[in-house]
Design a protein around this motif. Structure first.
Motif, PDB file in Angstrom:
ATOM      1  N   GLU A 118      -1.266  11.864  -4.820  1.00 40.42           N
ATOM      2  CA  GLU A 118      -2.196  10.753  -4.596  1.00 40.42           C
ATOM      3  C   GLU A 118      -3.550  11.265  -4.124  1.00 40.42           C
ATOM      4  O   GLU A 118      -4.604  10.829  -4.611  1.00 40.42           O
ATOM      5  CB  GLU A 118      -1.601   9.796  -3.562  1.00 40.42           C
ATOM      6  CG  GLU A 118      -2.448   8.566  -3.298  1.00 40.42           C
ATOM      7  CD  GLU A 118      -1.841   7.623  -2.276  1.00 40.42           C
ATOM      8  OE1 GLU A 118      -2.445   6.585  -2.018  1.00 40.42           O
ATOM      9  OE2 GLU A 118      -0.758   7.941  -1.735  1.00 40.42           O
ATOM     10  N   ASN A 167      -0.494   6.737   2.142  1.00 39.39           N
ATOM     11  CA  ASN A 167      -1.853   7.228   2.436  1.00 39.39           C
ATOM     12  C   ASN A 167      -2.829   6.099   2.747  1.00 39.39           C
ATOM     13  O   ASN A 167      -3.780   6.281   3.503  1.00 39.39           O
ATOM     14  CB  ASN A 167      -2.396   8.018   1.244  1.00 39.39           C
ATOM     15  CG  ASN A 167      -1.804   9.416   1.161  1.00 39.39           C
ATOM     16  OD1 ASN A 167      -0.790   9.686   1.782  1.00 39.39           O
ATOM     17  ND2 ASN A 167      -2.430  10.285   0.392  1.00 39.39           N
ATOM     18  N   GLU A 168      -2.618   4.944   2.115  1.00 36.20           N
ATOM     19  CA  GLU A 168      -3.553   3.820   2.254  1.00 36.20           C
ATOM     20  C   GLU A 168      -3.104   2.807   3.318  1.00 36.20           C
ATOM     21  O   GLU A 168      -3.759   1.804   3.536  1.00 36.20           O
ATOM     22  CB  GLU A 168      -3.700   3.106   0.903  1.00 36.20           C
ATOM     23  CG  GLU A 168      -4.303   3.967  -0.208  1.00 36.20           C
ATOM     24  CD  GLU A 168      -5.770   4.280   0.040  1.00 36.20           C
ATOM     25  OE1 GLU A 168      -6.496   3.411   0.545  1.00 36.20           O
ATOM     26  OE2 GLU A 168      -6.182   5.422  -0.258  1.00 36.20           O
ATOM     27  N   THR A 190      -8.279   5.265  -6.237  1.00 39.77           N
ATOM     28  CA  THR A 190      -7.178   5.218  -5.277  1.00 39.77           C
ATOM     29  C   THR A 190      -6.078   4.300  -5.788  1.00 39.77           C
ATOM     30  O   THR A 190      -6.306   3.455  -6.660  1.00 39.77           O
ATOM     31  CB  THR A 190      -7.665   4.702  -3.912  1.00 39.77           C
ATOM     32  OG1 THR A 190      -8.330   3.444  -4.104  1.00 39.77           O
ATOM     33  CG2 THR A 190      -8.624   5.679  -3.254  1.00 39.77           C
ATOM     34  N   GLN A 209     -10.143  -4.929  -1.814  1.00 33.29           N
ATOM     35  CA  GLN A 209      -9.024  -5.375  -0.977  1.00 33.29           C
ATOM     36  C   GLN A 209      -9.450  -6.634  -0.248  1.00 33.29           C
ATOM     37  O   GLN A 209     -10.386  -6.629   0.535  1.00 33.29           O
ATOM     38  CB  GLN A 209      -8.677  -4.267   0.021  1.00 33.29           C
ATOM     39  CG  GLN A 209      -7.541  -4.598   0.973  1.00 33.29           C
ATOM     40  CD  GLN A 209      -7.300  -3.458   1.942  1.00 33.29           C
ATOM     41  OE1 GLN A 209      -6.747  -2.431   1.580  1.00 33.29           O
ATOM     42  NE2 GLN A 209      -7.762  -3.622   3.174  1.00 33.29           N
ATOM     43  N   ARG A 242      -4.458   1.210  -5.475  1.00 31.24           N
ATOM     44  CA  ARG A 242      -4.791  -0.057  -4.814  1.00 31.24           C
ATOM     45  C   ARG A 242      -3.543  -0.709  -4.239  1.00 31.24           C
ATOM     46  O   ARG A 242      -3.547  -1.249  -3.153  1.00 31.24           O
ATOM     47  CB  ARG A 242      -5.495  -1.018  -5.789  1.00 31.24           C
ATOM     48  CG  ARG A 242      -6.777  -0.490  -6.380  1.00 31.24           C
ATOM     49  CD  ARG A 242      -7.666   0.195  -5.366  1.00 31.24           C
ATOM     50  NE  ARG A 242      -7.992  -0.638  -4.214  1.00 31.24           N
ATOM     51  CZ  ARG A 242      -8.341  -0.182  -3.028  1.00 31.24           C
ATOM     52  NH1 ARG A 242      -8.393   1.109  -2.797  1.00 31.24           N
ATOM     53  NH2 ARG A 242      -8.629  -1.002  -2.053  1.00 31.24           N
ATOM     54  N   LYS A 247       0.838  -1.203   0.000  1.00 29.40           N
ATOM     55  CA  LYS A 247       0.000   0.000   0.000  1.00 29.40           C
ATOM     56  C   LYS A 247       0.876   1.259   0.000  1.00 29.40           C
ATOM     57  O   LYS A 247       1.990   1.257   0.547  1.00 29.40           O
ATOM     58  CB  LYS A 247      -0.898   0.028   1.249  1.00 29.40           C
ATOM     59  CG  LYS A 247      -2.033  -0.986   1.214  1.00 29.40           C
ATOM     60  CD  LYS A 247      -3.098  -0.604   0.223  1.00 29.40           C
ATOM     61  CE  LYS A 247      -4.328  -1.469   0.325  1.00 29.40           C
ATOM     62  NZ  LYS A 247      -5.307  -1.167  -0.728  1.00 29.40           N
ATOM     63  N   LYS A 284      -7.247  11.125  -6.117  1.00 29.48           N
ATOM     64  CA  LYS A 284      -8.431  10.566  -5.446  1.00 29.48           C
ATOM     65  C   LYS A 284      -9.581  11.576  -5.440  1.00 29.48           C
ATOM     66  O   LYS A 284     -10.738  11.228  -5.718  1.00 29.48           O
ATOM     67  CB  LYS A 284      -8.063  10.163  -4.013  1.00 29.48           C
ATOM     68  CG  LYS A 284      -9.189   9.532  -3.226  1.00 29.48           C
ATOM     69  CD  LYS A 284      -8.698   9.120  -1.843  1.00 29.48           C
ATOM     70  CE  LYS A 284      -9.814   8.518  -1.013  1.00 29.48           C
ATOM     71  NZ  LYS A 284      -9.348   8.108   0.336  1.00 29.48           N
TER      72      LYS A 284
END
Length: 493
Positions: A451, A214-215, A461, A237, A463, A211, A455
């Protein structure tokens, strides 16, 4: 049977919701945002659970159980962790009810306020690491490899059965290690365990990756994941594995005496999958007729339906059916003989098609005379007549179930490959999102700002950064700044 399902091509969301309910998998509960998992749905989850549990134990992990309630102060100890979950927490403030003054209802007793509020666990890192402080003193106590099967609560406002509910079932592994290298190895290993389960048992091809910052999981230094493609072109996910570094060890003061006599903080990981896998299974494989279940996770792998007039014919068919059932069960194949007289064969055919049973056997008086059976595959909706005198029926069906499992996987893999496209400009990226969807492989400059902007502008996003990412010089699709490799973008569940 009731009227047919909505078509995926017309309203994918409605198709999904109706299928979950009509196939008897789950339904909404009286508690807003929560679900009732019905016996047929739970039996699929049990098969998932049993296989994953076996894989966890084969990799050295043991199961334990930790409290549902977490003292609020525990969440405050790891700053990024509490920030990541603060908006989703359900909080217990009182411990007693009493009758209202008019006696017609119950009210919270204001005198029964807790000294410290308790959080209904959204995840268990904090309560588990507070426990590990007592369990770990020496390098001899490491590695500590623990998993728990539990429920968690994340107060979601917009919910959908299996995919996003306020309460859901999952497993969460939490491990402690003497070195960074060991913890990193564990993190990657468990991501690969999830990937193997998804591909081998769920027949679900997945992309293995890391990831973006941010994720990433709140409180982790790195998050590894498996990402799957659904039939509507959205990503899902399907599992995550987190390298926690020493963040939680430092927050809860978990140290160990080294071989050399020093004192060091341990290194941690956590990893989990949930009943969201049920949503992935449904959305990746099913069709307008209902569920399509991979044989390895189907509660009923084979159903036998008699076609008869009267009890005499049924008795003769039943004798042959039980003979076949005995042979199938010897091979570990789950088989059900539906001899209910409350519904006609055509109704039963439609019911088991809706429920995704991989293989259907129809037997009538003519089949008995000819010593044949009719086999119908759920994945291809094709039928064939098999002469029982010419094959070992149990071996034939076992091989056919393996073929169905492979066929379902290959269909999903081909779809994912068709739905993975490169974009080299912002215009291409936007057009692909609106007209095709799927995974978009594109350059990104590596900054959180870009990023977030992507979004915000597109609802897509990152992934993952694929673990097999090839080094490739390019320019970020949005900023035009240099990039050294492509990442996968998608709109997602």
């Amino acid at each position: 049977m009731s009227k047919g399902l909505p078509k995926r091509s017309e309203d994918y969301s409605l198709w999904y919701n109706e299928l979950v309910k009509r196939a008897d998998l789950a339904e909404n509960s009286p508690v807003r945002g929560c679900m009732v998992i019905k016996p047929y749905g739970y039996s699929i989850w049990e098969k998932m659970q049993a296989q994953l549990d076996k894989m966890f134990k084969e990799t050295g992990h043991s199961n334990a159980y930790f409290p549902l309630f977490i003292p609020k102060s525990y969440l405050s100890k790891e700053a990024s962790h509490v920030e990541g979950f603060a908006k989703e927490c359900a909080v217990v403030t009182h411990y007693r009810l009493k009758n209202s003054e008019d006696g017609k209802s119950v009210v919270v007793d204001p005198e029964a306020k807790l000294e410290e509020e308790l959080i209904v666990r959204p995840t268990s890192e904090t309560v588990i690491w507070s426990t590990y402080k007592n369990w770990i003193q020496s390098y001899r106590d490491l590695p500590l490899l623990v998993n728990q099967w539990a429920n968690v609560v994340r107060w979601e406002m917009r919910t959908r059965l299996f995919l996003r509910t306020a309460e859901f079932l999952w497993q969460e592994g939490h491990t402690a290690h003497a070195t960074k290298a060991e913890a990193m190895e564990e993190t990657v290993k468990m991501m690969q365990v999830y990937a193997e389960f998804a591909e081998k048992y769920m027949a679900l091809p997945v992309v293995r990756g890391v990831k973006s910052e941010n994720e990433r999981f709140a409180g982790a230094e790195d998050t590894y994941c498996i990402e799957a493609m659904m039939q509507d072109g959205k990503a899902l996910q399907a599992g995550t594995s987190h390298f926690l570094g020493q963040n939680f060890a430092k927050a809860f003061d978990v140290k160990f005496a080294t071989k050399e006599g020093g004192l060091e903080y341990v290194w941690g990981t956590s990893w989990g999958v949930s009943t969201r896998l049920m949503g992935a299974l449904i959305m990746a494989h099913s069709d307008d007729n209902g569920l399509v279940l991979p044989p390895k996770l189907a509660p009923i792998q084979v159903v036998i339906i008699p076609i008869h007039k009267g009890d005499v014919e049924l008795d003769r068919i039943s004798e042959k059916a039980h003979e076949i059932m005995g042979k199938l069960r010897e091979k570990g194949i789950s088989v059900h003989f539906d001899h209910r007289d409350t519904h006609k064969p055509g109704w039963k055919f439609a019911e088991y098609e809706l429920k995704g049973v991989p293989l259907r056997i129809a037997m009538g008086p003519r089949d008995l005379e000819n010593n044949t059976v009719e086999l119908a595959r759920r994945d291809t909706l094709t039928k064939e007549s098999v002469a029982l005198g010419e094959v070992d029926i149990a071996t034939y069906i076992a091989d056919l179930l393996d073929e169905i499992q492979t066929s379902i996987y290959n269909k999903a893999l081909n779809f994912r490959e068709e739905m993975t496209t490169e974009a080299n400009t912002w215009e291409e990226f936007q057009e692909l999102l609106e007209t095709k969807g799927g995974f978009i492989s594109a350059h990104w400059d590596g900054t959180s700002e870009t990023e977030e902007k992507i979004k915000e502008l597109s609802k897509a996003t990152i992934r993952c950064i694929p673990i097999d990412q090839k080094a490739e010089d390019g320019k970020c699709i949005l900023s035009g700044n240099p990039s050294n490799g492509r990442v996968l973008f998608a709109r997602a569940y």
